[in-house]
Motif scaffolding. Sequence first.
Motif, PDB file in Angstrom:
ATOM      1  N   VAL A  53      25.249  17.795  55.335  1.00  0.00           N
ATOM      2  CA  VAL A  53      25.665  17.769  56.449  1.00  0.00           C
ATOM      3  C   VAL A  53      24.664  16.942  57.372  1.00  0.00           C
ATOM      4  N   TYR A  54      23.327  16.926  56.982  1.00  0.00           N
ATOM      5  CA  TYR A  54      22.158  16.153  57.766  1.00  0.00           C
ATOM      6  C   TYR A  54      22.490  14.730  57.538  1.00  0.00           C
ATOM      7  N   ARG A  55      22.884  14.403  56.222  1.00  0.00           N
ATOM      8  CA  ARG A  55      23.163  13.040  55.686  1.00  0.00           C
ATOM      9  C   ARG A  55      24.435  12.546  56.536  1.00  0.00           C
ATOM     10  N   ALA A  56      25.393  13.343  56.717  1.00  0.00           N
ATOM     11  CA  ALA A  56      26.711  12.946  57.323  1.00  0.00           C
ATOM     12  C   ALA A  56      26.438  12.807  58.730  1.00  0.00           C
ATOM     13  N   LEU A  57      25.230  13.285  59.499  1.00  0.00           N
ATOM     14  CA  LEU A  57      24.881  13.215  60.929  1.00  0.00           C
ATOM     15  C   LEU A  57      24.219  12.164  61.086  1.00  0.00           C
ATOM     16  N   VAL A  58      23.252  11.913  59.938  1.00  0.00           N
ATOM     17  CA  VAL A  58      22.449  10.360  60.368  1.00  0.00           C
ATOM     18  C   VAL A  58      23.253   9.392  60.109  1.00  0.00           C
ATOM     19  N   GLY A  59      24.241   9.149  59.598  1.00  0.00           N
ATOM     20  CA  GLY A  59      25.149   7.861  59.228  1.00  0.00           C
ATOM     21  C   GLY A  59      26.233   7.829  60.319  1.00  0.00           C
ATOM     22  N   HIS A  60      26.636   9.187  61.056  1.00  0.00           N
ATOM     23  CA  HIS A  60      27.613   9.148  61.855  1.00  0.00           C
ATOM     24  C   HIS A  60      27.227  10.307  63.047  1.00  0.00           C
ATOM     25  N   PRO A  61      26.525   9.814  63.876  1.00  0.00           N
ATOM     26  CA  PRO A  61      26.161  10.836  64.982  1.00  0.00           C
ATOM     27  C   PRO A  61      27.116  11.250  65.921  1.00  0.00           C
ATOM     28  N   ARG A  62      27.013  12.585  66.415  1.00  0.00           N
ATOM     29  CA  ARG A  62      27.612  12.950  67.398  1.00  0.00           C
ATOM     30  C   ARG A  62      29.331  13.097  67.219  1.00  0.00           C
ATOM     31  N   GLU A  63      29.443  13.379  65.751  1.00  0.00           N
ATOM     32  CA  GLU A  63      30.807  13.781  65.317  1.00  0.00           C
ATOM     33  C   GLU A  63      31.015  15.254  65.535  1.00  0.00           C
ATOM     34  N   PRO A  64      32.184  15.467  65.737  1.00  0.00           N
ATOM     35  CA  PRO A  64      32.663  17.028  65.706  1.00  0.00           C
ATOM     36  C   PRO A  64      32.593  17.471  64.223  1.00  0.00           C
ATOM     37  N   VAL A  65      32.683  18.876  64.203  1.00  0.00           N
ATOM     38  CA  VAL A  65      32.588  19.531  63.165  1.00  0.00           C
ATOM     39  C   VAL A  65      33.713  19.548  62.008  1.00  0.00           C
ATOM     40  N   GLY A  66      34.789  19.137  62.637  1.00  0.00           N
ATOM     41  CA  GLY A  66      35.790  18.762  61.778  1.00  0.00           C
ATOM     42  C   GLY A  66      35.519  17.426  60.874  1.00  0.00           C
ATOM     43  N   LEU A  67      35.148  16.348  61.479  1.00  0.00           N
ATOM     44  CA  LEU A  67      34.894  15.144  60.779  1.00  0.00           C
ATOM     45  C   LEU A  67      33.620  15.501  59.856  1.00  0.00           C
ATOM     46  N   LEU A  68      32.772  16.051  60.566  1.00  0.00           N
ATOM     47  CA  LEU A  68      31.489  16.576  59.472  1.00  0.00           C
ATOM     48  C   LEU A  68      31.862  17.092  58.267  1.00  0.00           C
ATOM     49  N   ALA A  69      32.684  17.924  58.379  1.00  0.00           N
ATOM     50  CA  ALA A  69      33.131  18.952  56.991  1.00  0.00           C
ATOM     51  C   ALA A  69      33.746  18.035  56.198  1.00  0.00           C
ATOM     52  N   ALA A  70      34.711  17.089  56.652  1.00  0.00           N
ATOM     53  CA  ALA A  70      35.151  16.072  55.602  1.00  0.00           C
ATOM     54  C   ALA A  70      34.272  15.117  55.011  1.00  0.00           C
ATOM     55  N   ARG A  71      33.547  14.729  55.878  1.00  0.00           N
ATOM     56  CA  ARG A  71      32.302  13.531  55.495  1.00  0.00           C
ATOM     57  C   ARG A  71      31.441  14.308  54.201  1.00  0.00           C
ATOM     58  N   ALA A  72      31.045  15.740  54.520  1.00  0.00           N
ATOM     59  CA  ALA A  72      30.213  16.471  53.593  1.00  0.00           C
ATOM     60  C   ALA A  72      30.856  17.150  52.611  1.00  0.00           C
ATOM     61  N   GLY A  73      32.260  17.194  52.484  1.00  0.00           N
ATOM     62  CA  GLY A  73      32.956  17.824  51.482  1.00  0.00           C
ATOM     63  C   GLY A  73      32.722  19.238  51.490  1.00  0.00           C
ATOM     64  N   LEU A  74      32.857  19.828  52.595  1.00  0.00           N
ATOM     65  CA  LEU A  74      32.377  21.111  52.693  1.00  0.00           C
ATOM     66  C   LEU A  74      33.593  21.849  53.837  1.00  0.00           C
ATOM     67  N   SER A  75      33.623  23.179  53.833  1.00  0.00           N
ATOM     68  CA  SER A  75      34.632  23.801  54.749  1.00  0.00           C
ATOM     69  C   SER A  75      33.882  23.778  56.038  1.00  0.00           C
ATOM     70  N   GLU A  76      35.052  23.914  56.994  1.00  0.00           N
ATOM     71  CA  GLU A  76      34.211  23.805  58.534  1.00  0.00           C
ATOM     72  C   GLU A  76      33.401  25.028  58.611  1.00  0.00           C
ATOM     73  N   SER A  77      33.765  26.250  58.050  1.00  0.00           N
ATOM     74  CA  SER A  77      32.755  27.432  58.270  1.00  0.00           C
ATOM     75  C   SER A  77      31.550  27.399  57.815  1.00  0.00           C
ATOM     76  N   VAL A  78      31.657  26.654  56.641  1.00  0.00           N
ATOM     77  CA  VAL A  78      30.049  26.497  55.857  1.00  0.00           C
ATOM     78  C   VAL A  78      29.331  25.587  56.861  1.00  0.00           C
ATOM     79  N   VAL A  79      29.883  24.306  57.264  1.00  0.00           N
ATOM     80  CA  VAL A  79      29.413  23.169  58.089  1.00  0.00           C
ATOM     81  C   VAL A  79      28.687  23.962  59.499  1.00  0.00           C
ATOM     82  N   ARG A  80      29.693  24.930  60.018  1.00  0.00           N
ATOM     83  CA  ARG A  80      29.161  25.500  61.417  1.00  0.00           C
ATOM     84  C   ARG A  80      27.729  26.353  61.187  1.00  0.00           C
ATOM     85  N   VAL A  81      27.860  27.006  60.074  1.00  0.00           N
ATOM     86  CA  VAL A  81      26.728  27.856  59.563  1.00  0.00           C
ATOM     87  C   VAL A  81      25.519  27.143  59.419  1.00  0.00           C
TER      88      VAL A  81
END
Length: 323
Positions: free
Chosen positions: A14-42
Amino acid sequence: MYDVLDPDSDRGRVYRALVGHPREPVGLLAARAGLSESVVRVVLKELVAEDIVVTTDHGAGEASWEALPPTQVVETLLQRDAVRRTALRRAGTELERLYRFARRDAGHYGALEVVEDAARILTVSRRLQQSARRQIRVIDMPPYSGTSDHYLEQEVLQRERMAAGVVYRTIYHGSAFDDPVAGPNMARMIEAGEQARTLDDPPMKLAIGDSDLAVVTLAADDHPGVVSLLIRPSGLFRALSNVFESLWRLAVPASAAGAGTQIDARDRQILTLMASGATDDVIARRLGLGRRTVVRRVSVLLAGLGATTRFQAGVQAARRGWL
């Protein structure tokens, strides 16, 4: 916190996804990190609480997140390590002062009194607790020489004092879980509201009542049994108070849940992998389990061990002989 730099951990992804893609919403972060949205929110909630990520609100109802600079995160990690080392050095310095004071003739230091009579030592302990109005701080360690009746009497007194609003904070030796008398006593006191932590090898037996009296109990040098040093408000008293607080920060939270119990082979494997630094994903792959199963069992194990981090869980499990 270190796993935020691990590209194979959930937090690291999640942190690396944000480093490369700042200010993204949780849905896009989840897709980039390969994790579910619930896990990303936690994960995001944890990273925000640790000042690694900040929330940005654009006023449209959809929050997004921004990673703090990696150099800043690394510097924070290094500073926290420095704080831990400073606490260790401070504890060592204060203990050195105690070592020197304890070997001086009590007649030359008015704040120090030596008590050798066993009955009076017990009386002093009760008086310290009965006179406290705010808090009692204790370091409890072997040998556990008290009888079952003594522990039961102590429980009654402690419950009375806690009911009166006195806070008990106790650091137990890691072996306390295994003692047939001290272990159950510890579990009952934690259930009653005592704040408890464990440390592998505390340096002394100590009780501090408010800011009025400290009692250090040591093995006698020239005869069987123990002696107690009564220390009243002074530089030495402040040194002992500082020792306790430094050790409290280093100790691991203790829980009555699971004390004295055993775990099955699967949970032992999970704990062993947790202690080695493995992420939930790695544990799931190694053991052939579903990720949700691992997440659920890790949560149960952390709660049962009274731990807030995987490192603390590993320490507690090792102390109980589970690893």
